[in-house]
Design an enzyme around this catalytic site. Structure first.
Site, PDB file in Angstrom:
ATOM      1  N   GLY B  12      24.539  34.203   2.056  1.00 20.17           N
ATOM      2  CA  GLY B  12      23.340  33.727   2.754  1.00 20.17           C
ATOM      3  C   GLY B  12      23.600  32.382   3.398  1.00 20.17           C
ATOM      4  N   ASP B 143      20.725  27.901  -3.411  1.00 21.35           N
ATOM      5  CA  ASP B 143      20.347  28.144  -4.808  1.00 21.35           C
ATOM      6  C   ASP B 143      20.783  27.029  -5.748  1.00 21.35           C
ATOM      7  OD1 ASP B 143      19.114  30.530  -4.183  1.00 21.35           O
ATOM      8  OD2 ASP B 143      20.953  31.691  -4.430  1.00 21.35           O
ATOM      9  N   MET B 189      12.473  30.947  -2.669  1.00 23.32           N
ATOM     10  CA  MET B 189      13.667  31.659  -3.097  1.00 23.32           C
ATOM     11  C   MET B 189      14.175  31.151  -4.451  1.00 23.32           C
ATOM     12  SD  MET B 189      15.788  32.132   0.446  1.00 23.32           S
ATOM     13  CE  MET B 189      15.575  33.630   1.413  1.00 23.32           C
ATOM     14  N   GLN B 298      12.706  28.788   4.898  1.00 19.36           N
ATOM     15  CA  GLN B 298      13.092  27.661   4.044  1.00 19.36           C
ATOM     16  C   GLN B 298      14.573  27.333   4.121  1.00 19.36           C
ATOM     17  OE1 GLN B 298      12.703  28.908  -0.404  1.00 19.36           O
ATOM     18  NE2 GLN B 298      12.200  30.724   0.787  1.00 19.36           N
TER      19      GLN B 298
END
Lengths: 420, 420
Positions: B12, B143, B189, B298
Site C-alpha cells: 500500500g 501502519d 485504517m 488518509q
C-alpha cells in the site's frame, strides 16, 4: 438609543461560516456609533426563542479574528425551521418580544434557503407589529444552491477538499491497480444538486486521470452504461475513480443510497450510495474496489479551505452590516462575478423574498453529453471558487481554533418559551 | 564497470513514499562515480521479474524534486509476495538474471515487513549464486508496524490527517448536536494495530472534546461499556465523536466489520465497522449519527502531510544509498529518536533478518486504563510525528504533482517470465 444586533447560524455548518461571523462582528465593531453590541444566538434561532444568547462584545479582537480559521459553528447551529406565519404566530411574536427586551434592532441570520425565508418572515412580522427590525440574511451552504449569487460561501472550500482528495486518491489507486484495487469510489454530499460531485471533476484536466466517472443527481443512473464506462476506464487507464453524489438516483427517481439491502435482522441497511455502487461493481465486474465516504470531513476541512471562499464568507458578513447601516431591509448580500479568469468579483444584494425557498440547480450544460463528467463551462465557473489556499495556524501539528468565552446575556423575560 | 541500481515500491502506498524515491535518486545522482543509473521497477517487484523498468536518469532534476510532494507511488506499486525460497527458487533466480543483464548491483526495496523479507532473501540468493548484489530495504507503511525504528515514513502524515480531520469534524458535530447529529464516527485504517486510531486522540488535549471514544484493535469491544461511554459523552458534552479502527474486534477476536449482516440477496454486507457501530448506536440509544470512512484519503493526503514525516521519508531514502555505498548489505535504515520535545532524531540502520516479518504492536501503556483513549505517553511519542506542515505547490486550486516521462529500459532477456 443605539440598537444591539442579533446574529445566529443555521442549518449544516461549513468550514467558513465562522468567517462570516467574523465579518459581521468586526464590521459592527467599526460602527459602534450605530450598533451597540452583537449578541449571538446559541444554537441558531433557538437562542432567540429561548433567550439563550452570548455577548460577543466580551470576546477579544484576537478571538474574533481567529473565527476566520475556525470550522464548525462556534455559536452552535440548529436544524429548526420556524413554522408558517399563518399556522403559528407564537414563535414570531416571541422573537419580537426578545428583540424588544434586549433592544435588538438588527437581525443577521446566516444560513441556506430556509434561513432566508425565516429572515424574510421576521421582517414581515416586525413591520406588522410596528417593531422596527432590520433583517439581513447571510448566505451559507456547501450545497451551492442559493440563487442570485455567483456562489454560496462554504461551497468553494468543500469543492476544493473534494477536488484535492480525488486527485490524491486517484494517484494512490493508479499505483495499486496492477495487482490490487482497480476501482475507487468517493461519496460526496449534495442531496438535491450535483455541485459538489462536479467539483471532483476539477482534480485533473483529462478523463484519462481521476475521476473517470461522476454520478450526478441530475442524471438518472443507467447501470448498463455505467458498467460499460467503468470497464472502459479499467481497460484503458488500468483503474477507475468514481465520484458519486449522495443524491444520485435511479430512473424511477429513487435514491441509489436507499436501494436494495436489508441486513440479517431485517433492518434496512445503513450503508450509503458508495456501498451500493461498490456492490454493483463487485457483482458485475468483479474488480477489487475501495470506497471512502467524506461526510462531515468535506464541509469542516478548514485546513484545505479555498482562499476565495474564506474571503467571500468574510465579505458577505461585512456587507450584511453595511447593508443594514445603509437602511436596507430584508435583503441578502450576494457575490457578483465580474470576470472568470482572472476571477473578479464584488458584493451586491438581493431581496429576501426573491431568494427564499428557491433552489439553484446545476445547469445541464455543466454536465458532459454522456452524463458522466463535467464540461469546460463548468470548469470555467468552478476553478476560481477553489483557487488559493488559506492555511490556519498550527500548534503541535494541530490547527489552532478560536476559544470563545461565550459569556451569556442575562435573561430578561420571565416566561419561558416552549419549543414545539 | 559502475553498477546500476534498482528501486521499487511495494504494498500500500503512502503520501510520502515518493519522497523516499526522491531521496534515493538524488543521493545516487550525487554519487555518479559509484552508481551509474537508477532503474525503477514498474509495479514493484513485478518490474524486475518481467523486466519492466523505467530509466530515472532520463527525468529532469526538477521532476525528481517534485516527487517530494507527489502522493501515491509514481512507479506503480504491487501487492505481490515472492514465494518461499525453498518452494520456488525460479522467482529469485529470475531476479538475479535480470540484475546481471542490466548490470544492477544495488537493490533498493521500499515497503513494509514483507518487503524487508524479500530484500533479505534477494541478498541470500545473491550470495548463494555468487552474484554480488547489495540489498537495502527502505521502510514505508502508514501502519507504523515495523520494529527497530522510531516510526515508519507514511505514518506521521496519515496520523496528522486523522488528528486534523477529527478536530474539524468534532467542531462540526458540536455545533449541530442541539437539534441534529449527536454522534459522529470516523473509520480509520490499521487492520492489526491501533496506531492510526490512536492518532485521532491528538485532535484535542481533553476528552471533553473530540474524540471522546477511540476503539482500538487491541481492546476487545465491549458493547455495554461502549454504549455507556457514548451516552455519558452525549449527556456531558452534548455530543460524541468516535474514532474506530477497521481492525476493531469483539471478545471472540472477530472483526466488528464482519459481524452480523447479509443483504436481501444473501450477500455478506459490504459496509465496514463504522456502519456497524452506527447501527449499534441507532438500535440502542437512538441518537442521530453521521459517519465518515477515510479509506485511501488518509494515506494519500499529501496536502496535509507532516513535515517531520516528509523529511524522514526523504532521509531514509538518502540513507539507503549511503549505507549501500558504505558497503552495508541486507540492512534497513531506521529513525532513531534522541529526544521527545523538542523532537530530535537521526538515522541509523538494522539488519533485515531482524526486521523481516515482525510486527510492532502498540504498547498497552499508550491506551488509557478504560481502553477508550490514549495516554500522555502516547501523546509524547506521537505529537512530534505529526508536527509541522509541508504544503505542496498549487495551480488553479489543485496540488501540482510530478509528471514523469517514464522512459522504459530496453528489454535484454529473450525469455518471458510467467508470474504464477
Amino acid at each position: 438609543m443605539k440598537k444591539n444586533a442579533f446574529y445566529a447560524q443555521s442549518g449544516g455548518v461549513t468550514s467558513v461560516i465562522n468567517a462570516s461571523a467574523c465579518g459581521v462582528i468586526e464590521a459592527a465593531r467599526k460602527h459602534k456609533d450605530k450598533i451597540n453590541k452583537v449578541y449571538a444566538g446559541r444554537n441558531g434561532i433557538l437562542g432567540a426563542l429561548i433567550e439563550d444568547m452570548t455577548d460577543t462584545s466580551r470576546e477579544t479582537s484576537k478571538t474574533i479574528a481567529q473565527l476566520l480559521h475556525t470550522p464548525g459553528g462556534v455559536f452552535g447551529s440548529a436544524r429548526f425551521k420556524l413554522q408558517d406565519l399563518r399556522k403559528n404566530k407564537d414563535e414570531y411574536h416571541r422573537l419580537i418580544q426578545v428583540f424588544k427586551k434586549h433592544n435588538i434592532g438588527y437581525f443577521f441570520y446566516n444560513g441556506g434557503g430556509d434561513s432566508m425565508d425565516t429572515a424574510h418572515k421576521v421582517s414581515l412580522i416586525g413591520k406588522k407589529v410596528g417593531f422596527p427590525i432590520v433583517c439581513i440574511g447571510i448566505p451559507k451552504t456547501v450545497d451551492n444552491d442559493l440563487p442570485f449569487t455567483d456562489t454560496c460561501p462554504g461551497f468553494g472550500s468543500a469543492a476544493k477538499y473534494i477536488a484535492v482528495s480525488t486527485k490524491e486518491a486517484g494517484l494512490d489507486v493508479a499505483s495499486m491497480a496492477k495487482t490490487s484495487t482497480k476501482v475507487f469510489i468517493l461519496e460526496v454530499m449534495g442531496r438535491h444538486a450535483g455541485w459538489l460531485a462536479a467539483a471532483g471533476g476539477l482534480a485533473n484536466e483529462t478523463r484519462k486521470k481521476a475521476p473517470q466517472i461522476i454520478l450526478f443527481p441530475e442524471i438518472p443512473f443507467d447501470k448498463k452504461e455505467f458498467l460499460k464506462e467503468v470497464n472502459k476506464s479499467v481497460k484503458n487507464n488500468g483503474y477507475c475513480v468514481i465520484v458519486v453524489s449522495e443524491g444520485a438516483k435511479n430512473k424511477k427517481g429513487k435514491f441509489l443510497a436507499e436501494i436494495g439491502t436489508t441486513d440479517a435482522f431485517g433492518h434496512s441497511q445503513l450503508g450509503g450510495v458508495a456501498i451500493n455502487i461498490a456492490d454493483i461493481i463487485k457483482n458485475n465486474l468483479g474488480y477489487k474496489y475501495h470506497y471512502a465516504i467524506a461526510d462531515y470531513l468535506q464541509r469542516s476541512a478548514r485546513h484545505i479551505s479555498s482562499k476565495t471562499d474564506v474571503e467571500q464568507a468574510y465579505q458577505v458578513g461585512k456587507k450584511a452590516v453595511e447593508l443594514a447601516l445603509e437602511g436596507r431591509n430584508s435583503v441578502m448580500p450576494t457575490i457578483i462575478r465580474k470576470n472568470d479568469s482572472p476571477y473578479k468579483w464584488t458584493t451586491g444584494y438581493i431581496e429576501l423574498n426573491k431568494v427564499a425557498n428557491k433552489e439553484r440547480m446545476m445547469p445541464r450544460k455543466f454536465i458532459s453529453t454522456d452524463g458522466f463528467h463535467i464540461t469546460a463551462a463548468c470548469r470555467r465557473y468552478m476553478v476560481p471558487l477553489i483557487n488559493g489556499e488559506d492555511y490556519p495556524p498550527y500548534k503541535n501539528g494541530i490547527p489552532i481554533t478560536a476559544k470563545l468565552k461565550n459569556i451569556p446575556v442575562d435573561r430578561m423575560l420571565k416566561e419561558k418559551f416552549m419549543i414545539k
